[in-house]
Design an enzyme around this catalytic site. Structure first.
Site, PDB file in Angstrom:
ATOM      1  N   GLN A 103       0.826  -1.207   0.000  1.00  0.00           N
ATOM      2  CA  GLN A 103       0.000   0.000   0.000  1.00  0.00           C
ATOM      3  C   GLN A 103       0.863   1.260   0.000  1.00  0.00           C
ATOM      4  O   GLN A 103       1.988   1.244   0.517  1.00  0.00           O
ATOM      5  CB  GLN A 103      -0.934   0.045   1.242  1.00  0.00           C
ATOM      6  CG  GLN A 103      -2.161  -0.832   1.152  1.00  0.00           C
ATOM      7  CD  GLN A 103      -1.924  -2.251   1.648  1.00  0.00           C
ATOM      8  OE1 GLN A 103      -1.087  -2.480   2.525  1.00  0.00           O
ATOM      9  NE2 GLN A 103      -2.635  -3.210   1.071  1.00  0.00           N
ATOM     10  N   ASN A 126      -4.149   0.829  -2.327  1.00  0.00           N
ATOM     11  CA  ASN A 126      -3.590  -0.503  -2.580  1.00  0.00           C
ATOM     12  C   ASN A 126      -2.639  -0.461  -3.779  1.00  0.00           C
ATOM     13  O   ASN A 126      -2.644   0.485  -4.569  1.00  0.00           O
ATOM     14  CB  ASN A 126      -4.725  -1.492  -2.888  1.00  0.00           C
ATOM     15  CG  ASN A 126      -5.463  -1.946  -1.646  1.00  0.00           C
ATOM     16  OD1 ASN A 126      -4.868  -2.186  -0.598  1.00  0.00           O
ATOM     17  ND2 ASN A 126      -6.765  -2.066  -1.761  1.00  0.00           N
ATOM     18  N   CYS A 184      -6.499   0.671   7.113  1.00  0.00           N
ATOM     19  CA  CYS A 184      -5.336  -0.217   7.032  1.00  0.00           C
ATOM     20  C   CYS A 184      -4.709  -0.281   8.417  1.00  0.00           C
ATOM     21  O   CYS A 184      -4.218   0.739   8.923  1.00  0.00           O
ATOM     22  CB  CYS A 184      -4.332   0.328   6.008  1.00  0.00           C
ATOM     23  SG  CYS A 184      -2.834  -0.668   5.858  1.00  0.00           S
ATOM     24  N   GLY A 185      -4.764  -1.436   9.047  1.00  0.00           N
ATOM     25  CA  GLY A 185      -4.312  -1.540  10.435  1.00  0.00           C
ATOM     26  C   GLY A 185      -2.798  -1.399  10.579  1.00  0.00           C
ATOM     27  O   GLY A 185      -2.313  -0.584  11.365  1.00  0.00           O
ATOM     28  N   ASN A 217     -13.042  -1.522   6.291  1.00  0.00           N
ATOM     29  CA  ASN A 217     -12.863  -2.179   5.003  1.00  0.00           C
ATOM     30  C   ASN A 217     -13.432  -3.595   5.104  1.00  0.00           C
ATOM     31  O   ASN A 217     -13.501  -4.177   6.172  1.00  0.00           O
ATOM     32  CB  ASN A 217     -11.388  -2.183   4.601  1.00  0.00           C
ATOM     33  CG  ASN A 217     -10.497  -2.868   5.639  1.00  0.00           C
ATOM     34  OD1 ASN A 217     -10.914  -3.122   6.774  1.00  0.00           O
ATOM     35  ND2 ASN A 217      -9.285  -3.195   5.245  1.00  0.00           N
ATOM     36  N   HIS A 246     -14.077  -7.617   5.000  1.00  0.00           N
ATOM     37  CA  HIS A 246     -13.305  -8.848   5.214  1.00  0.00           C
ATOM     38  C   HIS A 246     -14.239 -10.064   5.188  1.00  0.00           C
ATOM     39  O   HIS A 246     -15.333 -10.024   5.750  1.00  0.00           O
ATOM     40  CB  HIS A 246     -12.592  -8.804   6.568  1.00  0.00           C
ATOM     41  CG  HIS A 246     -11.431  -7.861   6.598  1.00  0.00           C
ATOM     42  ND1 HIS A 246     -10.140  -8.244   6.287  1.00  0.00           N
ATOM     43  CD2 HIS A 246     -11.373  -6.534   6.845  1.00  0.00           C
ATOM     44  CE1 HIS A 246      -9.344  -7.191   6.374  1.00  0.00           C
ATOM     45  NE2 HIS A 246     -10.052  -6.144   6.694  1.00  0.00           N
ATOM     46  N   GLU A 261      -5.235 -10.102   0.374  1.00  0.00           N
ATOM     47  CA  GLU A 261      -5.780  -8.757   0.494  1.00  0.00           C
ATOM     48  C   GLU A 261      -6.406  -8.241  -0.804  1.00  0.00           C
ATOM     49  O   GLU A 261      -5.846  -8.460  -1.901  1.00  0.00           O
ATOM     50  CB  GLU A 261      -4.702  -7.756   0.932  1.00  0.00           C
ATOM     51  CG  GLU A 261      -4.325  -7.845   2.385  1.00  0.00           C
ATOM     52  CD  GLU A 261      -3.623  -6.602   2.874  1.00  0.00           C
ATOM     53  OE1 GLU A 261      -3.915  -5.508   2.356  1.00  0.00           O
ATOM     54  OE2 GLU A 261      -2.773  -6.724   3.778  1.00  0.00           O
ATOM     55  N   ARG A 262      -7.511  -7.565  -0.667  1.00  0.00           N
ATOM     56  CA  ARG A 262      -8.123  -6.842  -1.800  1.00  0.00           C
ATOM     57  C   ARG A 262      -7.081  -5.891  -2.377  1.00  0.00           C
ATOM     58  O   ARG A 262      -6.423  -5.189  -1.641  1.00  0.00           O
ATOM     59  CB  ARG A 262      -9.338  -6.070  -1.299  1.00  0.00           C
ATOM     60  CG  ARG A 262     -10.041  -5.192  -2.303  1.00  0.00           C
ATOM     61  CD  ARG A 262     -11.246  -4.471  -1.736  1.00  0.00           C
ATOM     62  NE  ARG A 262     -10.915  -3.554  -0.651  1.00  0.00           N
ATOM     63  CZ  ARG A 262     -11.782  -2.666  -0.154  1.00  0.00           C
ATOM     64  NH1 ARG A 262     -13.036  -2.607  -0.604  1.00  0.00           N
ATOM     65  NH2 ARG A 262     -11.426  -1.867   0.818  1.00  0.00           N
ATOM     66  N   CYS A 307      -1.810  -8.534   7.854  1.00  0.00           N
ATOM     67  CA  CYS A 307      -2.939  -7.645   7.576  1.00  0.00           C
ATOM     68  C   CYS A 307      -3.576  -7.288   8.915  1.00  0.00           C
ATOM     69  O   CYS A 307      -4.139  -8.166   9.580  1.00  0.00           O
ATOM     70  CB  CYS A 307      -3.955  -8.340   6.661  1.00  0.00           C
ATOM     71  SG  CYS A 307      -5.395  -7.322   6.267  1.00  0.00           S
ATOM     72  N   GLY A 308      -3.467  -6.018   9.303  1.00  0.00           N
ATOM     73  CA  GLY A 308      -3.953  -5.606  10.621  1.00  0.00           C
ATOM     74  C   GLY A 308      -5.466  -5.665  10.734  1.00  0.00           C
ATOM     75  O   GLY A 308      -6.010  -6.224  11.698  1.00  0.00           O
ATOM     76  N   THR A 309      -6.163  -5.102   9.748  1.00  0.00           N
ATOM     77  CA  THR A 309      -7.628  -5.161   9.791  1.00  0.00           C
ATOM     78  C   THR A 309      -8.104  -6.605   9.637  1.00  0.00           C
ATOM     79  O   THR A 309      -9.118  -6.996  10.210  1.00  0.00           O
ATOM     80  CB  THR A 309      -8.255  -4.281   8.684  1.00  0.00           C
ATOM     81  OG1 THR A 309      -7.666  -4.624   7.410  1.00  0.00           O
ATOM     82  CG2 THR A 309      -8.064  -2.806   8.986  1.00  0.00           C
ATOM     83  N   GLY A 310      -7.307  -7.407   8.890  1.00  0.00           N
ATOM     84  CA  GLY A 310      -7.652  -8.824   8.747  1.00  0.00           C
ATOM     85  C   GLY A 310      -7.542  -9.573  10.058  1.00  0.00           C
ATOM     86  O   GLY A 310      -8.375 -10.430  10.375  1.00  0.00           O
TER      87      GLY A 310
HETATM   88  N1  LIG Z   1      -6.091  -4.348   1.205  1.00  0.00           N
HETATM   89  C1  LIG Z   1      -6.910  -3.645   2.190  1.00  0.00           C
HETATM   90  C2  LIG Z   1      -6.203  -2.354   2.668  1.00  0.00           C
HETATM   91  C3  LIG Z   1      -4.951  -2.638   3.485  1.00  0.00           C
HETATM   92  C4  LIG Z   1      -5.272  -3.412   4.740  1.00  0.00           C
HETATM   93  C5  LIG Z   1      -4.096  -4.116   5.412  1.00  0.00           C
HETATM   94  N2  LIG Z   1      -2.810  -3.903   4.824  1.00  0.00           N
HETATM   95  C6  LIG Z   1      -4.096  -3.868   6.909  1.00  0.00           C
HETATM   96  O1  LIG Z   1      -3.012  -3.871   7.542  1.00  0.00           O
HETATM   97  O2  LIG Z   1      -5.202  -3.706   7.479  1.00  0.00           O
HETATM   98  C7  LIG Z   1      -8.266  -3.289   1.558  1.00  0.00           C
HETATM   99  O3  LIG Z   1      -8.336  -3.225   0.330  1.00  0.00           O
HETATM  100  O4  LIG Z   1      -9.219  -3.067   2.330  1.00  0.00           O
END
Ligand SMILES: N[C@H](CCC[C@H](N)C(=O)O)C(=O)O
Length: 279
Positions: free
Chosen positions: A49, A69, A78-79, A162, A164, A213-214, A222-225
């Site tokens: 990103q 992205n 983005c976490g 975002n 998931h 990731e999208r 992936c933090g939000t993941g």
């Molecule tokens: N690919 C994610 C954005 C980056 C999230 C990820 N890098 C994180 O750390 O949360 C999306 O399209 O929503």
């Protein structure tokens, strides 16, 4: 205005890597094609990103940061990027505070730089209503069944700002991340596409996770993941409040007290190098 030379900082959170641009002290006006070029690991700097830091004139935050992205798509949250944003603005002297509110496309979050250098992020309250994720479903369920061209899968749907999808698998090592992840990322049931997490439950306080990731494919973390996976696991009665999420790039500490409560994430950041982009 076409940008000519831009100063950037290369950072990562557990191997999820970023090109960070100071949009306060320099004029940054990038096209989607230019963002894709910067993110390209052969033709540009290379990153999952690109993060653009800007001043925010609201009363409750002094910064906002925009997230793009590698495919150039702008996203809501983005976490790992949030943690790196906090480290960036502090190390660059853009703030002297260690508690840093910031606005993103999905709203306001608050970051806390800890004494040990880790950063804790209040990621906000997860969204579970299908229409707000967005996910096409007649009603909210803990698990949904989705058909792809080759298989039928059970998954949870969660937004951390975002979207998931979270699947439980017996072993992350053998999970079909690149094939099934790609099929689900662009599944029509997710009108804005989706990040796809593959979660292996080790214990009530520990999961392993890989994320397709999208907009950029599988990342090291992936933090939000990680937040979405803990929410999904907890709603299925599999996890307790405090969970260690082990991703290929390392561990995040996630805490979620339950519905209506914010998810808190704690993890490291790293600054790798600084440079100048010529576009
Ligand atoms: N690919 C994610 C954005 C980056 C999230 C990820 N890098 C994180 O750390 O949360 C999306 O399209 O929503």
């Amino acid at each position: 205005m076409v940008s000519s030379a831009l100063n950037f900082t290369k950072m990562h959170g557990l191997g999820n890597d970023f090109v960070v641009l100071d949009g306060i002290n320099q004029c940054v006006d990038l096209s989607t094609a230019q963002i894709r070029h910067i993110a390209d690991r052969h033709l540009g700097v290379g990153c999952d990103q690109l993060l653009l830091v800007e001043a925010y004139d609201g009363a409750d935050a002094e910064f906002r940061y925009r997230i793009f992205n590698a495919d150039g798509s702008e996203v809501e949250q983005c976490g790992n990027g949030a943690r790196c944003f906090a480290r960036f603005v502090y190390d660059q002297g853009l703030t002297q505070h260690t508690t840093i509110p910031v606005v993103t496309a999905s709203g306001r979050i608050v970051l806390q730089i800890q004494a040990d250098g880790q950063v804790t992020v209040d990621m906000g309250v997860p969204v579970l209503e299908p229409a707000q994720i967005p996910f096409i479903s007649a009603q909210r369920q803990t698990l949904y069944t989705l058909e792809t061209h080759t298989t039928s899968v059970a998954l949870a749907a969660v937004s951390m700002g975002n979207p998931h999808a979270v699947l439980q698998v017996p072993d992350v090592e053998s999970a079909p991340v690149s094939t099934l992840g790609a099929a689900l990322e662009s599944h029509p049931a997710f009108p804005k596409r989706v990040n796809v997490g593959f979660m292996q439950v080790i214990g009530r306080d520990h999961i392993r996770l890989r994320v397709f990731e999208r907009g950029c494919g599988e990342t090291q973390a992936c933090g939000t993941g990680a937040c979405a996976a803990v929410v999904a696991g907890r709603l299925q009665g599999l996890l307790d409040e405090q969970v260690t999420v082990s991703l290929p790039g390392g561990d995040l500490q996630i805490r979620w007290q339950g519905e209506g409560q914010p998810v808190r994430m704690t993890g490291p950041t790293a600054t790798v190098f600084r440079g100048t982009l010529t576009l």
